[in-house]
Design a protein around this motif. Structure first.
Motif, short mmCIF file in Angstrom:
data_model
loop_
_atom_site.label_atom_id
_atom_site.label_comp_id
_atom_site.label_asym_id
_atom_site.label_seq_id
_atom_site.Cartn_x
_atom_site.Cartn_y
_atom_site.Cartn_z
N SER A 308 0.86 -1.18 0.00
CA SER A 308 0.00 0.00 0.00
C SER A 308 0.90 1.23 0.00
O SER A 308 2.01 1.19 0.53
CB SER A 308 -0.93 0.02 1.21
N PRO A 310 0.78 5.64 0.43
CA PRO A 310 0.01 6.86 0.69
C PRO A 310 -0.21 7.65 -0.61
O PRO A 310 0.71 7.81 -1.42
CB PRO A 310 0.88 7.65 1.66
N GLU A 314 -5.80 6.25 -2.22
CA GLU A 314 -5.95 6.07 -0.78
C GLU A 314 -7.37 6.48 -0.38
O GLU A 314 -7.81 7.59 -0.67
CB GLU A 314 -4.93 6.92 -0.03
N LYS A 443 -4.41 15.80 3.20
CA LYS A 443 -4.23 14.85 4.29
C LYS A 443 -4.08 15.57 5.63
O LYS A 443 -4.62 15.13 6.65
CB LYS A 443 -3.01 13.96 4.02
#
Length: 455
Positions: A308, A310, A314, A443
């Protein structure tokens, strides 16, 4: 108390960062070569994999490092940009290194840079921010005693700071028109710059490419006596299905002289979207299996299933799903839109920003009629954007499903919060895309919003 990496970043701020500032003098490897020699050639202390391309290179780099580590060849990983934390650029087998490792690397680097006599540097140029970060990554991996490291190039290839490596292999991901001010005005010219990472006798693995670009890589590989493996020639079959919010992937390979020999087809689940991530995974698997033939198929499958990254599709779940994706080229956004509309076929909203050098005209055409609400903004407060060009492109090429023009909010923090509030009010999925710099701001703001809401 500040972390070692915080102190290092404060020191770095004294050096020019071409991620945010135009380079009017052109790029050269001379300063980087001078720097690594001064630091004792840290890049020679581990084996490396070197990855270039216009899109997908961060994903492929991450996948290769994950496979190497799962196979017992503990690997460092150098990628850019970071989304929330500088340390995202320089990680180890378990993620972030202990601060003591970063600190020791910084303590070695800083005095040897501070004591440089400018007259001794070729051209008299001080190292750039990216050159120093690249050297710092090499020192960090050396300090940690890692046997392997995977390096993603920054902007180009031939003159990129990472190109002081002598890797075990090179990887080239798909090429698109990007950074034309520095890399050339055609895909062929840009491919030529990316092909600059190919080293004498070092195998190179190339993803599927537009017609005409394979010839660029073939000719460079031939000049360098380097074996070259094109994925469209070695993949026997590739089956991709959506499953549990991710991808179910099955693939098999042809036997090519000198290439990977798999005992059986691979079958794995990817948490990562969009669908192009399956091709990235296949490229990473084939590369590692070729350079390390004893790598077991089960090891590769386990590593890929755990990957995975970021900012690559996401998903953050509020009352609605918010998808953060750093796609910023025409084809990568096309791929992101395909997966987004497949997962969220109902009402959806878009928050978009891109750097000033992107082809927002062609990008905006792909979004016509897909969203019930569109907000345009700038890509954060550090990266240069052109909000008027964005506005004009969307006005000409893209309307919402209701035929309404995009809303323009230049202040990205305001745009992020308002987009979330509007999407929640209308129970719509929200896609935030176009720039990693926008994602970094999103974010931070969404994290604070979640804390304020007590989630």
């Amino acid at each position: 108390m500040l972390k070692q990496t915080d102190l290092f970043c404060e020191w770095l701020s004294n050096y020019i960062d071409y991620e945010y500032t135009t380079n009017t003098e052109g790029f050269s490897l001379d300063t980087m070569l001078f720097l690594v020699k001064r630091l004792g050639m840290p890049q020679d202390s581990f084996k490396s994999v070197h990855v270039a391309g216009s899109k997908g290179k961060g994903s492929v780099s991450t996948m290769v490092a994950k496979i190497l580590t799962e196979a017992g060849m503990h690997s460092g990983l150098y990628t850019s940009p970071h989304i929330s934390d500088f340390r995202e650029r320089i990680t180890g087998p378990q993620g972030f290194f202990p601060e003591e490792i970063y600190g020791r690397a910084a303590d070695f680097l800083i005095p040897r840079v501070d004591s440089i006599v400018p007259a001794l540097v070729p051209g008299g140029k001080a190292p750039s921010w990216f050159e120093l970060v690249t050297a710092f990554a090499m020192l960090t991996f050396k300090t940690a005693g890692l046997p392997w490291a995977v390096f993603e190039t920054g902007m180009g290839g031939r003159l990129d700071a990472t190109n002081v490596l002598t890797p075990e292999c090179c990887i080239i991901t798909p090429i698109e028109l990007e950074h034309t001010k520095y890399l050339g005005n055609t895909k062929e010219e840009i491919a030529g710059e990316k092909a600059g990472i190919i080293k004498q006798g070092v195998p190179v693995f190339v993803s599927r490419q537009d017609a005409g670009l394979k010839d660029v890589f073939s000719k460079k590989a031939e000049r360098m006596s380097s074996p070259v493996f094109f994925m469209d020639e070695v993949i026997d079959f590739l089956e991709i299905d959506y499953e549990d919010g991710g991808l179910s992937v099955k693939t098999g390979f042809k036997n090519i002289p000198g290439g990977a020999v798999f005992k059986r087809p691979l079958s794995f689940n990817l948490k990562m979207l969009p669908e192009v991530q399956a091709e990235n995974a296949v490229l990473a698997a084939y590369t590692v299996k070729t350079i390390l033939p004893s790598t077991d198929e089960a090891v590769i499958e386990k590593a890929l299933s755990a990957c995975s990254i970021p900012g690559r599709f996401e998903i953050i779940q509020f009352d609605i799903p918010v998808v953060l994706d750093g796609a910023h080229t025409e084809n990568s956004i096309k791929s992101t839109l395909k997966s987004f509309t497949r997962l969220y076929p109902g009402k959806s909203h878009l928050l978009f920003a891109c750097a000033a050098d992107k082809n927002v005209g062609d990008i905006s055409k792909q979004m016509d009629g897909l969203f019930s609400h569109i907000t345009l903004t700038k890509p954060g407060y550090k990266k240069e954007g052109d909000i008027s060009t964005e506005r004009n492109a969307f006005r000409e090429n893209c309307r919402t499903t209701g035929g309404v023009e995009a809303e323009v909010i230049p202040e990205c923090d305001t745009a992020i919060l308002k987009s979330l509030e509007t999407a929640k009010k209308e129970k719509a999925a929200l896609l935030v895309t176009g720039s990693f710099y926008l994602l970094a701001e999103a974010k931070k703001i969404l994290s604070r919003f979640r804390e304020d809401q007590g989630n």
